[in-house]
Motif scaffolding. Sequence first.
Motif, mmCIF file in Angstrom:
data_model
loop_
_atom_site.group_PDB
_atom_site.id
_atom_site.type_symbol
_atom_site.label_atom_id
_atom_site.label_comp_id
_atom_site.label_asym_id
_atom_site.label_seq_id
_atom_site.Cartn_x
_atom_site.Cartn_y
_atom_site.Cartn_z
ATOM 1 N N SER A 174 73.054 61.156 -0.462
ATOM 2 C CA SER A 174 72.676 62.201 0.244
ATOM 3 C C SER A 174 73.897 63.091 0.385
ATOM 4 C CB SER A 174 72.189 61.552 1.635
ATOM 5 O OG SER A 174 73.256 60.947 2.318
ATOM 6 N N THR A 175 74.987 62.655 0.155
ATOM 7 C CA THR A 175 76.251 63.265 0.467
ATOM 8 C C THR A 175 76.287 64.684 -0.409
ATOM 9 O OG1 THR A 175 77.415 62.184 -1.325
ATOM 10 C CG2 THR A 175 77.664 61.375 0.719
ATOM 11 N N VAL A 176 75.746 64.724 -1.513
ATOM 12 C CA VAL A 176 75.782 65.896 -2.306
ATOM 13 C C VAL A 176 74.795 67.235 -1.818
ATOM 14 C CG1 VAL A 176 75.170 66.843 -4.540
ATOM 15 C CG2 VAL A 176 76.358 64.588 -4.371
ATOM 16 N N PRO A 177 73.486 66.744 -1.723
ATOM 17 C CA PRO A 177 72.545 67.767 -0.740
ATOM 18 C C PRO A 177 73.170 68.350 0.642
ATOM 19 C CG PRO A 177 71.397 65.722 -1.035
ATOM 20 C CD PRO A 177 72.813 65.476 -1.918
ATOM 21 N N LEU A 198 81.159 61.828 4.811
ATOM 22 C CA LEU A 198 80.561 61.546 3.749
ATOM 23 C C LEU A 198 80.825 59.949 3.196
ATOM 24 C CD1 LEU A 198 81.120 64.841 1.658
ATOM 25 C CD2 LEU A 198 79.353 64.258 3.214
ATOM 26 N N ILE A 199 79.798 59.269 3.233
ATOM 27 C CA ILE A 199 80.335 58.004 2.713
ATOM 28 C C ILE A 199 79.645 57.274 1.376
ATOM 29 C CG2 ILE A 199 79.593 55.273 3.489
ATOM 30 C CD1 ILE A 199 79.537 56.445 6.473
ATOM 31 N N GLY A 200 80.728 56.915 0.497
ATOM 32 C CA GLY A 200 80.284 56.302 -0.657
ATOM 33 C C GLY A 200 79.523 57.407 -1.487
ATOM 34 N N GLY A 201 79.536 58.470 -1.829
ATOM 35 C CA GLY A 201 78.647 59.426 -2.679
ATOM 36 C C GLY A 201 79.168 60.104 -3.693
ATOM 37 N N PRO A 202 78.458 60.420 -4.834
ATOM 38 C CA PRO A 202 78.845 61.039 -6.066
ATOM 39 C C PRO A 202 79.149 62.473 -6.056
ATOM 40 C CG PRO A 202 76.531 60.831 -6.095
ATOM 41 C CD PRO A 202 77.002 60.404 -4.789
ATOM 42 N N VAL A 203 80.147 62.981 -5.186
ATOM 43 C CA VAL A 203 80.188 64.452 -5.034
ATOM 44 C C VAL A 203 81.003 64.871 -6.272
ATOM 45 C CG1 VAL A 203 81.729 65.933 -3.824
ATOM 46 C CG2 VAL A 203 80.703 64.176 -2.313
ATOM 47 N N ASP A 204 81.766 64.064 -7.068
ATOM 48 C CA ASP A 204 82.042 64.321 -8.253
ATOM 49 C C ASP A 204 82.061 63.064 -9.115
ATOM 50 O OD1 ASP A 204 83.239 65.158 -10.618
ATOM 51 O OD2 ASP A 204 85.120 65.764 -9.870
ATOM 52 N N VAL A 305 69.526 63.619 -11.646
ATOM 53 C CA VAL A 305 70.411 63.023 -12.728
ATOM 54 C C VAL A 305 71.030 64.107 -13.429
ATOM 55 C CG1 VAL A 305 69.943 62.265 -15.115
ATOM 56 C CG2 VAL A 305 68.542 61.044 -13.253
ATOM 57 N N ARG A 306 70.187 65.470 -13.864
ATOM 58 C CA ARG A 306 71.000 66.530 -14.420
ATOM 59 C C ARG A 306 72.116 67.228 -13.486
ATOM 60 N NH1 ARG A 306 69.233 71.732 -14.045
ATOM 61 N NH2 ARG A 306 67.361 71.029 -12.910
ATOM 62 N N VAL A 307 71.821 67.478 -12.329
ATOM 63 C CA VAL A 307 72.607 68.454 -11.534
ATOM 64 C C VAL A 307 73.786 67.420 -10.952
ATOM 65 C CG1 VAL A 307 72.668 69.619 -9.491
ATOM 66 C CG2 VAL A 307 70.870 69.923 -10.707
ATOM 67 N N VAL A 308 73.575 66.441 -10.433
ATOM 68 C CA VAL A 308 74.603 65.723 -9.975
ATOM 69 C C VAL A 308 75.494 64.853 -10.915
ATOM 70 C CG1 VAL A 308 75.132 63.789 -8.246
ATOM 71 C CG2 VAL A 308 73.388 65.465 -7.963
ATOM 72 N N PHE A 309 74.813 63.977 -12.056
ATOM 73 C CA PHE A 309 75.578 63.276 -12.726
ATOM 74 C C PHE A 309 75.769 63.939 -14.496
ATOM 75 C CE2 PHE A 309 73.280 60.593 -9.819
ATOM 76 C CZ PHE A 309 74.348 59.668 -9.128
ATOM 77 N N GLN A 310 74.959 64.590 -14.735
ATOM 78 C CA GLN A 310 75.122 65.095 -16.212
ATOM 79 C C GLN A 310 75.855 66.371 -16.268
ATOM 80 O OE1 GLN A 310 71.251 65.203 -18.294
ATOM 81 N NE2 GLN A 310 71.175 63.016 -18.720
ATOM 82 N N ASP A 345 81.054 49.666 -6.985
ATOM 83 C CA ASP A 345 80.964 49.805 -8.566
ATOM 84 C C ASP A 345 79.458 50.920 -8.672
ATOM 85 O OD1 ASP A 345 78.762 48.067 -7.308
ATOM 86 O OD2 ASP A 345 79.120 46.664 -8.595
ATOM 87 N N ILE A 346 79.233 51.711 -7.467
ATOM 88 C CA ILE A 346 78.152 52.421 -7.721
ATOM 89 C C ILE A 346 78.759 53.844 -7.661
ATOM 90 C CG2 ILE A 346 75.966 53.365 -6.687
ATOM 91 C CD1 ILE A 346 75.232 50.663 -5.864
ATOM 92 N N CYS A 347 79.542 53.969 -6.667
ATOM 93 C CA CYS A 347 80.271 55.354 -6.593
ATOM 94 C C CYS A 347 81.814 54.887 -6.590
ATOM 95 C CB CYS A 347 80.067 55.986 -5.267
ATOM 96 S SG CYS A 347 78.249 56.680 -5.132
ATOM 97 N N GLY A 348 82.248 55.242 -7.883
ATOM 98 C CA GLY A 348 83.685 54.926 -7.993
ATOM 99 C C GLY A 348 84.706 55.331 -7.178
ATOM 100 N N PRO A 349 86.077 55.134 -6.884
ATOM 101 C CA PRO A 349 87.061 55.831 -6.221
ATOM 102 C C PRO A 349 87.383 57.061 -6.636
ATOM 103 C CG PRO A 349 87.612 53.183 -6.986
ATOM 104 C CD PRO A 349 86.260 53.808 -7.594
ATOM 105 N N GLY A 350 87.232 57.856 -5.748
ATOM 106 C CA GLY A 350 87.709 59.292 -5.915
ATOM 107 C C GLY A 350 86.352 60.267 -5.742
#
Length: 408
Positions: A174-177, A198-204, A305-310, A345-350
């Motif tokens: 949820s951190t991204v949206p 923002l807690i443990g999210g894939p911002v980058d 998958v496309r917007v956030v990760f790829q 191990d789901i959202c890496g450091p940084g």
Amino acid sequence: MYQLYELHSAAWAPFLPWLQASASFLEAFENVPSAVPTRHLAAGFQLLVRLWKRYPKPQFGLAKTLIDGHRVAVSETVVLDKAFCRLLHFERATRHSQPVVLLVAPLSGHHATLLRDTVRVMLPDFDVFLTDWRDGREVPLAAGAFHLDDYVAYMREFIDYLGPDLHIVSICQSTVPVLAAVSLMASRGEPTPRSLTLIGGPVDAQREPTTVDELAVNKSLDWFEREMIDTVPAHYPGAGRRVCPGFRQRMAFMAMKADHHLRSHLNYYFDVAAGNTEAAQMHRSFYDEYNAVLDMAAEYYLDTVRVVFQECRLARGTWRVCGEHVRPGDIRASALITVEGEHDDICGPGQTRAAHDLCTGIEASRKHHLTARGCGHYGIFSGTRWRTEVYPRIRSLIYGYTPVPAAC
């Protein structure tokens, strides 16, 4: 695959009550010295039931909280009811004026009840609202599609409803949206929340990629659509809707840690057989929640998958939501708090801390970061370390950005 899963569940359904009844009957002999084989048989029956039964959405069960040493009743109220999400209010029977927090649950395969401990710990200090995402198989086709852009639109609507004095705490996906929604509000000159946690999210997701990130990058979008998307069967309200089934998500997550889950289930078998009630109950409590999964709308899943990760559009500054450019640098009035787990191990450091580099308009003195030592992904929002180490620091920071009510 969905049809096969349903058939498999239906085939096992008639046997599960018999297995459970047999286990209960055999457990009656647990205090008989010669009944060791019987106890092992009962444990085996219990394990079979847990492996093959279906897990419904759990209840929050948060009927009371403790405020200033007094027990206060809590009622769960739906204040906004959208096609794909309900906004819940955990209303407390008290006149205490405390900061409003919008707690944003991830839409990533599990129900919002995964944040039960998060809510429980925050209730004494905050007026908590929570996003409760609907199971895609329960949403009729007439409700239309649900894209990642729609998620962002929901966030903006919820923020508008609660007003600019709120604080947002978003977790994992949820951190991204959430960051996108606040960015768009800032770009329009609208008031933004007082603080953004923002807690443990894939911002980058490019930073310290995990197994999850590598899977998303190494497979094509066509592969995800072919392997992870299915159609809701006819006997559900959402019949015909294309979804990423919850059971597929659960299978994928369990496959990533197959050894861990196998050991956990074997330990459960031996704990039941040995009469280790507390350990067995801890296993049941965790997997009752972990195994309760929901279906996600296919378009939303593939967008993510496309917007956030790829393509990492947020981090690269190329994301547009309904034609509007997402510019986190436009946020100025909100404080920024980021939290990461040392062993996540789901959202890496940084990956979450990357928000500090994107939000260039926020003064350095209003930016805060916490790395929870010894914590994995779930430990930064649930469990002992969340309660004793992570939450006290978040609470203190949020209160630091909350105006003190004027004296009467």
